[in-house]
Design a protein around this motif. Structure first.
Motif, short mmCIF file in Angstrom:
data_model
loop_
_atom_site.label_atom_id
_atom_site.label_comp_id
_atom_site.label_asym_id
_atom_site.label_seq_id
_atom_site.Cartn_x
_atom_site.Cartn_y
_atom_site.Cartn_z
N ALA A 258 0.87 -1.28 -0.12
CA ALA A 258 -0.03 0.00 -0.15
C ALA A 258 0.66 1.29 -0.08
CB ALA A 258 -0.72 0.02 1.12
N ALA A 259 1.92 1.25 0.96
CA ALA A 259 2.84 2.41 0.78
C ALA A 259 3.55 2.48 -0.60
CB ALA A 259 3.98 2.07 1.91
N ALA A 260 3.71 1.50 -1.27
CA ALA A 260 4.44 1.62 -2.59
C ALA A 260 3.38 2.03 -3.72
CB ALA A 260 4.99 0.17 -2.85
N GLY A 261 2.24 2.08 -3.48
CA GLY A 261 1.30 2.59 -4.42
C GLY A 261 -0.12 1.73 -4.72
N ALA A 262 -0.07 0.61 -4.04
CA ALA A 262 -1.30 -0.37 -4.31
C ALA A 262 -2.50 0.16 -3.30
CB ALA A 262 -0.96 -1.75 -3.94
N ASP A 263 -3.55 0.00 -4.10
CA ASP A 263 -4.99 0.47 -3.32
C ASP A 263 -5.78 -0.42 -2.80
OD1 ASP A 263 -4.59 3.26 -4.55
OD2 ASP A 263 -4.52 2.32 -6.42
N PHE A 264 -5.87 -1.76 -3.24
CA PHE A 264 -6.98 -2.52 -2.78
C PHE A 264 -6.22 -4.02 -2.80
CE2 PHE A 264 -10.69 -4.85 -3.03
CZ PHE A 264 -11.71 -4.09 -2.61
N PHE A 265 -6.70 -4.92 -1.76
CA PHE A 265 -6.16 -6.21 -1.93
C PHE A 265 -7.15 -7.51 -1.88
CE2 PHE A 265 -3.33 -2.97 -0.45
CZ PHE A 265 -2.05 -3.37 -0.84
N ASP A 266 -6.79 -8.24 -2.65
CA ASP A 266 -7.80 -9.43 -3.01
C ASP A 266 -7.11 -10.69 -2.31
OD1 ASP A 266 -9.20 -11.30 -4.48
OD2 ASP A 266 -8.38 -10.85 -6.21
N ILE A 267 -7.98 -11.03 -1.35
CA ILE A 267 -7.31 -12.11 -0.34
C ILE A 267 -7.81 -13.24 -0.77
CG2 ILE A 267 -6.61 -12.74 1.76
CD1 ILE A 267 -5.38 -10.21 0.87
N SER A 268 -7.11 -14.37 -1.21
CA SER A 268 -7.32 -15.51 -1.58
C SER A 268 -6.56 -16.58 -0.75
CB SER A 268 -7.39 -15.97 -2.96
OG SER A 268 -8.01 -17.34 -3.46
N SER A 269 -6.15 -17.98 -1.01
CA SER A 269 -5.08 -18.48 -0.30
C SER A 269 -4.87 -19.91 -1.20
CB SER A 269 -6.00 -19.08 1.06
OG SER A 269 -6.75 -20.32 0.73
N GLY A 270 -3.64 -20.33 -0.59
CA GLY A 270 -2.82 -21.57 -1.20
C GLY A 270 -2.50 -21.46 -2.54
N GLY A 271 -2.33 -22.69 -3.32
CA GLY A 271 -1.76 -22.81 -4.56
C GLY A 271 -0.17 -22.94 -4.67
N ASN A 272 0.49 -22.77 -3.71
CA ASN A 272 2.02 -22.80 -3.63
C ASN A 272 2.57 -24.30 -3.64
OD1 ASN A 272 4.35 -21.58 -4.40
ND2 ASN A 272 4.89 -21.31 -2.13
N PHE A 273 1.67 -25.16 -2.98
CA PHE A 273 2.14 -26.39 -2.76
C PHE A 273 0.87 -27.47 -2.83
CE2 PHE A 273 4.94 -23.86 -0.20
CZ PHE A 273 6.12 -24.33 -0.55
N SER A 274 1.04 -28.60 -3.10
CA SER A 274 0.03 -29.63 -3.07
C SER A 274 0.04 -30.29 -2.03
CB SER A 274 -0.12 -30.46 -4.47
OG SER A 274 1.55 -31.26 -4.65
#
Length: 359
Positions: A258-274
């Motif tokens: 947010a400090a770098a310039g992002a405005d909104f955050f879409d929070i999901s989960s998982g996906g990096n490991f099976s």
């Protein structure tokens, strides 16, 4: 219910979205020419939501370069032809009062994969039209080939690819950009200490692992100026027992983004490991979004097994999230937003005239 929060507008920078019911990105694996160019399928798929009363539509994960696509059948935004085809889609979305968003992505070690319905799993070899995937480290996603570890110069090149894709997106008529930093794709791979074993400036500490995300956000903000909203999709957790990415780190990095310039955050989960255990159930990821919203003091969307109008409105009205995103529910019913409005007693001034007889 005369004025449910779900159908109230929300403004991000200078962009106002007419309601809080948004279409999440959904990969279609449908570019048959394998050139990344949107087709009539994508026009119809996204256009069907536009006539269904939603506020914002986000495209599927769109590769910022050719090797960043999840599969050879995915969209890209790195050529003039791709940009021109997207412009046709954004024009239709705007015609129906919808805010057009695009999810810019790089698949990293999960690139060059088979389509889900191909009957095959894992990496497509170069001999069959695939390519060598890259990642923060030479650590493979389970069942996939070992990726090539990115050099510092190559990382800088990827940041520039995100910047260039952001410019193309705005020129193609997109109103909002989303950086894909979730679901085990490249930026998530850098964030998680289990997939990022680097010892240089992009590995080790949380600050170093977040460096790529922050550089991408900064590059996009510098490229597109102050008016264009930038969203970031993050996985709130890897769902591993210990040592992985978790919601506490997510909240910290969200504040930095947010400090770098992002405005909104879409929070999901998982996906990096099976092979992980995910506590699936209605709204199972909402708590992650709420934690990030409260700790980082940012606006967030919730996604994941949200399937009814009452459930969606409760999430927003109660302050658990600012917006609700849906994916599979819109696949089942592209006009879900119109149905939800009728169920909640809302009269929409943007109901298509062609559909008035149904409502």
């Amino acid at each position: 219910m005369s004025n449910p929060t779900l159908f109230s507008p929300i403004t991000i920078r200078n962009t106002t979205v007419r309601n809080r019911l948004w279409v999440a990105p959904m990969c279609q694996y449908s570019v048959e020419k394998r050139d990344g160019v949107p087709t009539d399928w994508h026009f119809t798929h996204l256009g069907s939501f536009a006539t269904g009363g939603v506020g914002l539509i986000l495209t599927e994960a769109t590769g910022v370069n050719s090797v960043g696509r999840i599969s050879a059948y995915d969209l890209g935004l790195y050529t003039d032809e791709q940009q021109a085809a997207f412009a046709r889609i954004t024009a239709f979305l705007h015609e129906h009062g919808v805010v057009a968003g695009i999810q810019l992505a790089h698949a990293g070690r999960k690139a060059s994969t088979n389509r889900p319905w191909s009957g095959k799993h894992g990496t497509v070899p170069e001999s069959e039209g695939g390519w060598r995937a890259v990642g923060p480290s030479a650590v493979a996603f389970p069942g996939y080939d070992v990726p090539e570890e990115l050099t510092v110069d190559a990382i800088a090149g990827i940041v520039d690819d995100f910047r260039a894709a952001g410019r193309r997106a705005v020129d193609a008529g997109f109103d909002i950009l989303e950086v894909h930093a979730a679901h085990g794709y490249l930026i998530h791979q850098f964030l998680s200490p289990l997939s990022n074993t680097r010892t240089d400036a992009y590995g080790g500490s949380l600050e170093n692992r977040a460096r790529l995300l922050l550089e991408v956000v900064t590059a996009l903000r510098n490229e597109v100026g102050e008016d264009v909203p930038i969203l970031v999709r993050l996985s709130g957790t890897d769902w591993v027992e210990s040592g992985g990415w978790d919601v506490e780190q997510t909240a910290i990095v969200t504040a930095w983004a947010a400090a770098a310039g992002a405005d909104f955050f879409d929070i999901s989960s998982g996906g990096n490991f099976s092979g992980v255990t995910i506590p699936l159930g209605p709204g199972y990821q909402v708590g992650l979004a709420t934690h990030v919203r409260d700790e980082a003091e940012v606006a967030v969307s919730a996604v994941g097994l949200i399937t009814t109008a009452a459930q969606a409105d409760t999430i927003v009205t109660s302050g658990q999230a600012d917006v609700v995103m849906m994916a599979r529910q819109f696949l089942r019913n592209p006009h879900f937003a119109l149905d939800a409005a009728a169920e909640l007693g809302v009269t929409l001034d943007y109901l298509p005239k062609q559909y008035e007889r149904a409502f």
